[in-house]
Design an enzyme around this catalytic site. Sequence first.
Site: not given
Ligand code: PGA
Length: 256
Positions: A9-11, A94, A96, A167, A173, A215, A236-237
């Site tokens: 997930n490149w956000k 998600h 967010e 998640e 993050g 993470s 994510g990251g």
């Molecule tokens: P993260 O994000 O790996 O940076 O914790 C995961 C996500 O939000 O899908």
Amino acid sequence: MRPILIAGNWKMHGTVSSTKTLIQQILEESKKIEVELALFPPFVHIPQCNELLSRSNISFGAQNVSEYADGAYTGEISATMLKDLNCRYVIVGHSERRQLFQETNTQIANKCIRALNASIYPILCIGETLLQREKNLTLSVVKEQLEVIRILKDNCSAYHQIVIAYEPVWAIGTGQSASKEQAQFVHAAIREIVRNMDSADSDWANRIRILYGGSVKPDNAESLLSMPDIDGALVGGASLNAKQFIDIAKAAGKEG
Ligand code: PGA
């Protein structure tokens, strides 16, 4: 055996140029990877994925989709538009989006229905906050978020094609992943909740894929993915770095 899925997930990151480089690096590094990879760029970079990944085994999708089919919805992107660009998956709900854009279970269910009607697999994200975990509310929170599937079941015959991503919000993050035991405990509980939703097809719960997100890094991927109810990762990251993303996929491959 459930097929492993490693999703990136490149956000809201990247430019046309940096995205091209990242896709090319992942393509290059992924040659010996046997598990399924899926990339989730921002909407505007989906055409690049469509172009650069068309002759590869790497899937891609969107990070969100409109709850509406089409029409006067300024700024929205429909499921049929995503299908037109060959998206295989879409991330829905998600944390967010739930937290920053106040998305509700009803909206999220409608997004899943739009996706499924366009033959796109939704990846439904669920998970508790730190406060909820501390109050011992994790299972009741995920159960409440899984109401999305109940709504789906009543409204869409393709509901069993959904993918779930657990998640924990406190792990996203933050660099602080759930332990493999914590994650396995919730994944098994999610599978049980899903099993109880469909008495007519009890095997469905054995087939549904439940990814872990929060993470995930190369150094914790192997232990998380070794757990029996963890069927992949939503990263994510670490997915913004081709080598790290592929190292996570290699850790998953060791399991298969
Ligand atoms: P993260 O994000 O790996 O940076 O914790 C995961 C996500 O939000 O899908």
